[in-house]
Design an enzyme around this catalytic site. Sequence first.
Site, short mmCIF file in Angstrom:
data_model
loop_
_atom_site.label_atom_id
_atom_site.label_comp_id
_atom_site.label_asym_id
_atom_site.label_seq_id
_atom_site.Cartn_x
_atom_site.Cartn_y
_atom_site.Cartn_z
N GLY A 153 98.54 -53.02 -23.60
CA GLY A 153 98.67 -54.48 -23.76
C GLY A 153 97.33 -55.14 -24.03
N GLY A 213 97.12 -58.83 -25.34
CA GLY A 213 97.51 -59.97 -24.51
C GLY A 213 96.29 -60.67 -23.92
N ASP A 215 95.15 -60.96 -20.75
CA ASP A 215 94.32 -60.18 -19.82
C ASP A 215 93.70 -58.98 -20.51
N LEU A 252 105.94 -49.10 -25.00
CA LEU A 252 106.35 -48.65 -23.66
C LEU A 252 107.74 -48.03 -23.67
N ALA A 289 103.59 -55.60 -20.79
CA ALA A 289 104.88 -55.98 -20.19
C ALA A 289 105.47 -57.09 -21.02
N THR A 337 102.45 -58.78 -9.49
CA THR A 337 102.48 -60.23 -9.67
C THR A 337 102.99 -60.99 -8.46
N GLU A 341 105.10 -63.16 -8.63
CA GLU A 341 106.55 -63.35 -8.83
C GLU A 341 107.36 -62.44 -7.90
N TYR A 368 112.53 -60.38 -14.60
CA TYR A 368 111.11 -59.98 -14.71
C TYR A 368 110.59 -59.50 -13.35
N LYS A 400 109.27 -55.89 -12.06
CA LYS A 400 107.93 -55.72 -11.50
C LYS A 400 107.99 -55.13 -10.08
N HIS A 448 97.26 -66.71 -13.66
CA HIS A 448 95.90 -66.95 -14.15
C HIS A 448 95.98 -67.30 -15.62
N ARG A 504 95.77 -67.95 -23.10
CA ARG A 504 97.13 -67.87 -22.58
C ARG A 504 98.14 -68.09 -23.71
P1 NAP Z 1 100.62 -61.23 -22.19
O1 NAP Z 1 99.52 -62.11 -22.75
O2 NAP Z 1 102.02 -61.61 -22.41
O3 NAP Z 1 100.37 -59.75 -22.76
C1 NAP Z 1 101.35 -58.76 -22.62
C2 NAP Z 1 100.96 -57.54 -23.44
O4 NAP Z 1 102.02 -56.57 -23.35
C3 NAP Z 1 100.77 -57.82 -24.94
O5 NAP Z 1 99.67 -57.08 -25.41
C4 NAP Z 1 102.07 -57.31 -25.54
O6 NAP Z 1 101.95 -56.90 -26.87
C5 NAP Z 1 102.32 -56.10 -24.66
N1 NAP Z 1 103.70 -55.60 -24.74
C6 NAP Z 1 104.85 -56.29 -24.57
N2 NAP Z 1 105.90 -55.49 -24.73
C7 NAP Z 1 105.44 -54.25 -25.04
C8 NAP Z 1 106.03 -53.01 -25.34
N3 NAP Z 1 107.36 -52.84 -25.38
N4 NAP Z 1 105.22 -51.96 -25.59
C9 NAP Z 1 103.88 -52.09 -25.60
N5 NAP Z 1 103.25 -53.26 -25.32
C10 NAP Z 1 104.03 -54.32 -25.05
O7 NAP Z 1 100.42 -61.07 -20.61
P2 NAP Z 1 99.11 -61.31 -19.69
O8 NAP Z 1 99.13 -62.71 -19.20
O9 NAP Z 1 97.93 -60.77 -20.38
O10 NAP Z 1 99.48 -60.39 -18.44
C11 NAP Z 1 99.09 -59.03 -18.40
C12 NAP Z 1 99.96 -58.30 -17.36
O11 NAP Z 1 99.77 -58.90 -16.08
C13 NAP Z 1 101.45 -58.34 -17.63
O12 NAP Z 1 101.99 -57.12 -17.18
C14 NAP Z 1 101.94 -59.49 -16.76
O13 NAP Z 1 103.29 -59.29 -16.43
C15 NAP Z 1 101.02 -59.32 -15.57
N6 NAP Z 1 100.72 -60.54 -14.81
C16 NAP Z 1 100.27 -61.66 -15.45
C17 NAP Z 1 99.92 -62.77 -14.70
C18 NAP Z 1 99.37 -64.02 -15.36
O14 NAP Z 1 99.38 -65.06 -14.70
N7 NAP Z 1 98.87 -63.93 -16.57
C19 NAP Z 1 100.01 -62.73 -13.28
C20 NAP Z 1 100.45 -61.57 -12.69
C21 NAP Z 1 100.79 -60.46 -13.45
P3 NAP Z 1 102.17 -57.96 -28.10
O15 NAP Z 1 100.86 -58.66 -28.25
O16 NAP Z 1 102.50 -57.05 -29.22
O17 NAP Z 1 103.29 -58.86 -27.69
O1 F7E Z 2 105.84 -71.25 -15.45
C1 F7E Z 2 107.55 -74.41 -14.70
C2 F7E Z 2 108.33 -73.12 -14.63
O2 F7E Z 2 106.04 -69.89 -17.51
C3 F7E Z 2 105.22 -71.81 -14.33
C4 F7E Z 2 103.58 -65.18 -15.98
O3 F7E Z 2 102.26 -64.89 -16.36
O4 F7E Z 2 102.83 -66.09 -13.90
C5 F7E Z 2 103.57 -66.40 -15.07
O5 F7E Z 2 104.91 -66.73 -14.75
C6 F7E Z 2 106.12 -72.87 -13.71
C7 F7E Z 2 107.58 -72.40 -13.52
O6 F7E Z 2 104.64 -69.06 -15.57
C8 F7E Z 2 107.97 -75.68 -18.06
O7 F7E Z 2 109.72 -73.38 -14.33
C9 F7E Z 2 108.10 -76.46 -16.04
O8 F7E Z 2 108.05 -72.84 -12.26
O9 F7E Z 2 103.82 -70.91 -16.94
P1 F7E Z 2 105.08 -70.28 -16.47
P2 F7E Z 2 105.40 -68.23 -14.44
O10 F7E Z 2 106.86 -68.24 -14.63
O11 F7E Z 2 104.87 -68.68 -13.13
C10 F7E Z 2 103.34 -65.00 -13.12
C11 F7E Z 2 102.40 -64.77 -11.97
C12 F7E Z 2 103.60 -63.78 -13.93
O12 F7E Z 2 103.51 -62.66 -13.43
C13 F7E Z 2 104.20 -63.98 -15.27
O13 F7E Z 2 103.96 -62.83 -16.10
O14 F7E Z 2 106.19 -73.99 -14.61
N1 F7E Z 2 107.75 -75.15 -15.94
N2 F7E Z 2 108.24 -76.80 -17.32
C14 F7E Z 2 107.65 -74.65 -17.18
N3 F7E Z 2 107.33 -73.41 -17.61
C15 F7E Z 2 107.30 -73.19 -18.94
N4 F7E Z 2 106.94 -71.98 -19.39
N5 F7E Z 2 107.62 -74.17 -19.85
C16 F7E Z 2 107.98 -75.45 -19.46
O15 F7E Z 2 108.24 -76.33 -20.27
#
Ligand code: NAP
Ligand code: F7E
Length: 350
Positions: free
Chosen positions: A8, A11, A13, A59, A82, A125, A127, A149, A153, A179, A184
């Site tokens: 990934g 993405g 991160d 994956l 993911a 996460t 979540e 999701y 996880k 984060h 993002r």
């Molecule tokens: P992201 O920007 O959505 O990046 C996800 C990456 O996974 C992308 O490179 C995507 O590729 C790749 N991917 C998706 N489906 C795939 C598949 N079938 N095979 C291979 N690669 C695939 O997510 P992120 O925010 O960087 O987060 C990184 C990881 O941390 C994820 O596992 C996420 O669930 C977890 N996480 C994120 C947060 C957060 O707040 N950001 C918090 C906790 C955990 P494409 O570019 O081709 O789509």
């Molecule tokens: O939503 C509310 C929504 O989609 C945050 C992923 O990186 O962090 C992320 O998951 C909150 C939720 O992130 C809109 O309902 C309101 O309560 O930005 P989000 P997420 O669902 O917290 C966790 C840690 C991960 O692991 C995940 O991979 O915001 N919300 N209005 C909205 N959310 C979105 N997307 N769009 C809206 O219009």
Amino acid sequence: MKRALITGITGQDGAYLAQFLLDKGYQVYGTYRRLSTPNFWRLQYLDVFDKVNLIPADLLDTSSIVEAVRVAQPDEIYHLAAQSFVFASFEQPVGAGEITGLGVTRILEVIREINPSIRFYQASTSELYGRGSTIPQTESTSFQPSSPYAAAKLYGYWVTRIYREGYGIFACNGILFNHESPLRGLEFVTRKISNAVAKITLGMDKELRLGNLEAKRDWGYAPEYVESMWLILQQDKPDDYVIATGEAHSVREFAERAFTVAGLDWEKYVKVDERFLRPLDINFLQGDYSKAREKLGWQPKVKFDKLAEIMVREDLNRWGRWLKGEKFPWDAPNYPSEDRIISRMLKLDR
Ligand code: NAP
Ligand code: F7E
């Protein structure tokens, strides 16, 4: 020279982690999916595109993971790939299980078969805690996942521990709270807001439609969070860590803060739209990162106000440059209006 494989890498991160590891002197390999249109804008944005080695892998396809590990011969694997958008996991729940859940086992199996001394980081996460959890959440707080999701996880979290305890693999969970950054994805709420604030400020848009304004999240700054991933794999023993800021703020507060950065009153522009509500949502997440502070020496520096400011200023800068005719790698110009996306989750008559 140490070698790292990042799944990934395209993405948010993955790109920041690639930059961090390159700065540490690592040889960096990353897996990417073959798409009809290249998706390397984040790596270009951070100026690391020409410095990383890219390997196509999915994956869903174990043979491509075997190939990636054979080619990279990594000391460490950071498993970040993911389907990471919670909302989308309600649209594609089976995919969430296959990719976000079973994908972890596929990689751990390849490690077990090819080289069990590879250190493994699993992107777990906040979540996992789900609805109705006690606050603040620590490494020992129980999990009650509230989305496909999060259920996927949860499986990934446990399979990581099972391979650690059962096979002695150095496999760790980073339980990272939300984060964010200018890298993002546009569908996540913070970036959706910062992008809309920039466009409204520059006269390119008129309003911003959001769902649940009351949800509270513990929002940190992504470049700081990738350092914790590396620290987790540098310890003497494998373990699991919460990474968070310790502060919770609502979506409403983020919108208010983001519009204020641009000198605007958020209430004039934000409309609540039921299409963005989820079948289940988590109302309150706030992490306790004491263990990470004590054992890893990690702590966050960028907090809520600064985070919103960084994001709004960067989106303002990008759109401002775009209006002047400059082209540079960035996602927003190609992103379809959400009104043009037909989704069972975005139906008006729910
Ligand atoms: P992201 O920007 O959505 O990046 C996800 C990456 O996974 C992308 O490179 C995507 O590729 C790749 N991917 C998706 N489906 C795939 C598949 N079938 N095979 C291979 N690669 C695939 O997510 P992120 O925010 O960087 O987060 C990184 C990881 O941390 C994820 O596992 C996420 O669930 C977890 N996480 C994120 C947060 C957060 O707040 N950001 C918090 C906790 C955990 P494409 O570019 O081709 O789509
Ligand atoms: O939503 C509310 C929504 O989609 C945050 C992923 O990186 O962090 C992320 O998951 C909150 C939720 O992130 C809109 O309902 C309101 O309560 O930005 P989000 P997420 O669902 O917290 C966790 C840690 C991960 O692991 C995940 O991979 O915001 N919300 N209005 C909205 N959310 C979105 N997307 N769009 C809206 O219009």
